[in-house]
Scaffold this motif. Structure first.
Motif, PDB file in Angstrom:
ATOM      1  N   LEU A   1     110.246   2.197  55.230  1.00  0.00           N
ATOM      2  CA  LEU A   1     111.585   1.617  55.266  1.00  0.00           C
ATOM      3  C   LEU A   1     112.009   3.243  54.117  1.00  0.00           C
ATOM      4  O   LEU A   1     113.167   3.688  53.894  1.00  0.00           O
ATOM      5  N   GLU A   2     111.171   3.025  53.206  1.00  0.00           N
ATOM      6  CA  GLU A   2     111.307   3.727  52.088  1.00  0.00           C
ATOM      7  C   GLU A   2     110.001   4.677  51.491  1.00  0.00           C
ATOM      8  O   GLU A   2     109.562   3.827  50.371  1.00  0.00           O
ATOM      9  N   PRO A   3     109.876   5.537  52.082  1.00  0.00           N
ATOM     10  CA  PRO A   3     108.249   6.315  52.057  1.00  0.00           C
ATOM     11  C   PRO A   3     108.426   7.279  50.498  1.00  0.00           C
ATOM     12  O   PRO A   3     107.009   7.601  50.412  1.00  0.00           O
ATOM     13  N   GLU A   4     109.784   7.722  50.424  1.00  0.00           N
ATOM     14  CA  GLU A   4     109.152   8.860  49.765  1.00  0.00           C
ATOM     15  C   GLU A   4     108.427   8.618  48.089  1.00  0.00           C
ATOM     16  O   GLU A   4     108.257  10.063  47.671  1.00  0.00           O
TER      17      GLU A   4
ATOM     18  N   PHE B   1      99.666   5.170  60.529  1.00  0.00           N
ATOM     19  CA  PHE B   1      98.859   3.632  61.321  1.00  0.00           C
ATOM     20  C   PHE B   1      99.322   2.332  61.082  1.00  0.00           C
ATOM     21  O   PHE B   1     100.181   1.565  62.004  1.00  0.00           O
ATOM     22  N   TYR B   2      99.790   2.095  59.819  1.00  0.00           N
ATOM     23  CA  TYR B   2     100.928   1.356  59.371  1.00  0.00           C
ATOM     24  C   TYR B   2     102.491   1.775  60.746  1.00  0.00           C
ATOM     25  O   TYR B   2     102.923   0.450  61.404  1.00  0.00           O
ATOM     26  N   ARG B   3     102.496   2.602  60.839  1.00  0.00           N
ATOM     27  CA  ARG B   3     103.748   2.657  61.952  1.00  0.00           C
ATOM     28  C   ARG B   3     103.460   3.110  63.191  1.00  0.00           C
ATOM     29  O   ARG B   3     104.519   1.592  64.528  1.00  0.00           O
ATOM     30  N   MET B   4     102.369   2.805  63.794  1.00  0.00           N
ATOM     31  CA  MET B   4     101.211   2.442  65.025  1.00  0.00           C
ATOM     32  C   MET B   4     102.218   1.097  65.216  1.00  0.00           C
ATOM     33  O   MET B   4     101.938   0.445  66.030  1.00  0.00           O
ATOM     34  N   LEU B   5     101.640   0.551  63.809  1.00  0.00           N
ATOM     35  CA  LEU B   5     101.419  -1.229  64.051  1.00  0.00           C
ATOM     36  C   LEU B   5     102.768  -2.385  63.863  1.00  0.00           C
ATOM     37  O   LEU B   5     103.047  -2.657  65.124  1.00  0.00           O
ATOM     38  N   GLU B   6     104.004  -1.662  63.402  1.00  0.00           N
ATOM     39  CA  GLU B   6     105.550  -1.168  63.922  1.00  0.00           C
ATOM     40  C   GLU B   6     105.854  -1.273  65.120  1.00  0.00           C
ATOM     41  O   GLU B   6     106.795  -2.184  65.734  1.00  0.00           O
TER      42      GLU B   6
ATOM     43  N   ALA C   1     114.120   1.843  68.327  1.00  0.00           N
ATOM     44  CA  ALA C   1     113.187   1.614  67.144  1.00  0.00           C
ATOM     45  C   ALA C   1     112.030   2.451  67.237  1.00  0.00           C
ATOM     46  O   ALA C   1     110.830   3.014  66.471  1.00  0.00           O
ATOM     47  N   VAL C   2     111.069   1.956  68.504  1.00  0.00           N
ATOM     48  CA  VAL C   2     109.811   2.750  68.790  1.00  0.00           C
ATOM     49  C   VAL C   2     109.784   4.281  68.536  1.00  0.00           C
ATOM     50  O   VAL C   2     108.941   5.021  67.895  1.00  0.00           O
ATOM     51  N   LEU C   3     110.938   5.098  69.192  1.00  0.00           N
ATOM     52  CA  LEU C   3     110.996   6.053  69.367  1.00  0.00           C
ATOM     53  C   LEU C   3     111.413   7.206  67.546  1.00  0.00           C
ATOM     54  O   LEU C   3     111.216   7.383  67.211  1.00  0.00           O
ATOM     55  N   ARG C   4     112.362   6.157  66.996  1.00  0.00           N
ATOM     56  CA  ARG C   4     112.319   6.270  65.696  1.00  0.00           C
ATOM     57  C   ARG C   4     111.420   6.439  64.841  1.00  0.00           C
ATOM     58  O   ARG C   4     111.657   7.444  63.956  1.00  0.00           O
ATOM     59  N   LEU C   5     110.834   5.153  64.468  1.00  0.00           N
ATOM     60  CA  LEU C   5     109.861   5.428  64.149  1.00  0.00           C
ATOM     61  C   LEU C   5     108.512   6.340  64.345  1.00  0.00           C
ATOM     62  O   LEU C   5     107.483   6.985  63.827  1.00  0.00           O
ATOM     63  N   ARG C   6     108.660   6.808  65.817  1.00  0.00           N
ATOM     64  CA  ARG C   6     107.237   7.829  66.245  1.00  0.00           C
ATOM     65  C   ARG C   6     107.636   9.396  66.016  1.00  0.00           C
ATOM     66  O   ARG C   6     107.320   9.825  65.514  1.00  0.00           O
TER      67      ARG C   6
END
Length: 320
Positions: A238-241, A261-266, A278-283
């Motif tokens: 959510l806040e990676p910066e 990797f964390y994104r893949m799990l999500e 949600a999948v497209l946004r995170l990828r």
């Protein structure tokens, strides 16, 4: 207490009337007694406050007990850390306990060992090993000073991060605040500790102690393995910066691999619901900096088609 203690022990307390006296007893039994304790009651609705009085925590001069409206474990730990006077801060969840030499080992590592971070292995007991294995003993070959190997892949980096349980962590107070403490927004109850641990793993040398010094009571944790319902999105996605900003430049590609990797799990989670948005946004937000690691390629490829198949199935049922 006039003199500055070596370590401040911070306990976040929320509805742990059955276990808080056990945690406190394990602190009092430490071979190193140069400590103070801050207990932050995070709006408990059970008899936790009465248990604090019954075990003498409210009258012991080494202990400070404060209460706040419920704000989540990250906020409670940060509130206790703001009251800390020790050179270091140790964290103990109210349902865990320490073995007697835990703080002694930490003092040696943070003194003679020259590290700013100490993490011990934990023991869940023979009955619960299948639920929560001792990850540190699986990841680290020997006790001592450790720095993140540059070739370590995201799966293994995540295992190191997961091995750093909060009750096993002792950290230099100045470093803790330089990294911003625990994630506390939105009353986060999932990943608020990982947000800090990722920064410690990528930015600091850590003294890992393979001999278990913490009894990790998974059977008493409602926010861990016994958590009911779907887990929210991890705060580091959510806040990676801030995590990117604190990461040494030489390790940023490695951090981006971990994020991917964390994104893949999500996205695996969202694919099971058919949530293709949600999948497209995170990828798009968390791409692999290079090629997808070989051991993860199959899982990564399955996410899009599983999402589509699930979405079509749900649509078909709604039409029918």
């Amino acid at each position: 207490m006039d003199r500055t203690p070596f370590v401040t022990v911070v306990i976040p307390l929320y509805n742990k009337q059955r276990t808080i006296a056990r945690a406190i007893a394990s602190i009092r039994a430490q071979t190193l007694q140069d400590f103070e304790v801050v207990i932050v009651d995070d709006g408990s609705t059970d008899a936790s406050a009465q248990e604090l009085a019954a075990c003498g925590a409210t009258t012991d001069p080494r202990f400070r007990c404060v209460r706040q409206p419920n704000a989540g474990p990250g906020a409670a730990r940060n509130a206790g850390a703001r009251m800390a006077r020790g050179r270091c801060i140790a964290f103990l969840d109210a349902d865990d306990e320490w073995l007697p030499e835990h703080l002694q080992h930490a003092a040696q590592a943070l003194g003679e060992g020259g590290c700013q971070v100490y993490v011990s292995a934990y023991d869940t007991g023979a009955e619960h090993q299948a639920l929560q294995v001792n990850l540190l003993q699986c990841c680290i070959a020997r006790s001592g000073r450790w720095a993140l190997p540059p070739a370590l892949g995201p799966v293994d980096v995540k295992r190191i991060v997961d091995a750093c349980q909060v009750s096993c962590l002792v950290v230099d107070r100045a470093l803790f605040w330089r990294l911003g403490g625990f994630y506390e927004k939105h009353r986060s109850t999932f990943g608020e500790d990982i947000y800090l641990v990722i920064q410690l793993v990528f930015g600091s040398d850590i003294w890992f102690e393979r001999t278990p010094q913490v009894l990790f009571h998974v059977e008493d944790s409602e926010l861990g393995l016994k958590r009911v319902g779907e887990r929210p999105v991890r705060p580091h996605l959510l806040e990676p910066e801030p995590l990117r900003g604190s990461c040494p430049p030489a390790r940023r590609a490695q951090l981006e691999e971990l994020f991917a990797f964390y994104r893949m799990l999500e996205t695996e989670k969202f694919s099971r619901k058919g949530d293709w948005r949600a999948v497209l946004r995170l990828r798009r937000a968390f791409r692999w900096p290079q090629a997808v690691p070989h051991e993860l390629r199959g899982r990564e490829r399955k996410v899009p088609w599983r999402t589509v198949v699930t979405a079509l199935g749900l649509r078909g049922r709604s039409i029918g």
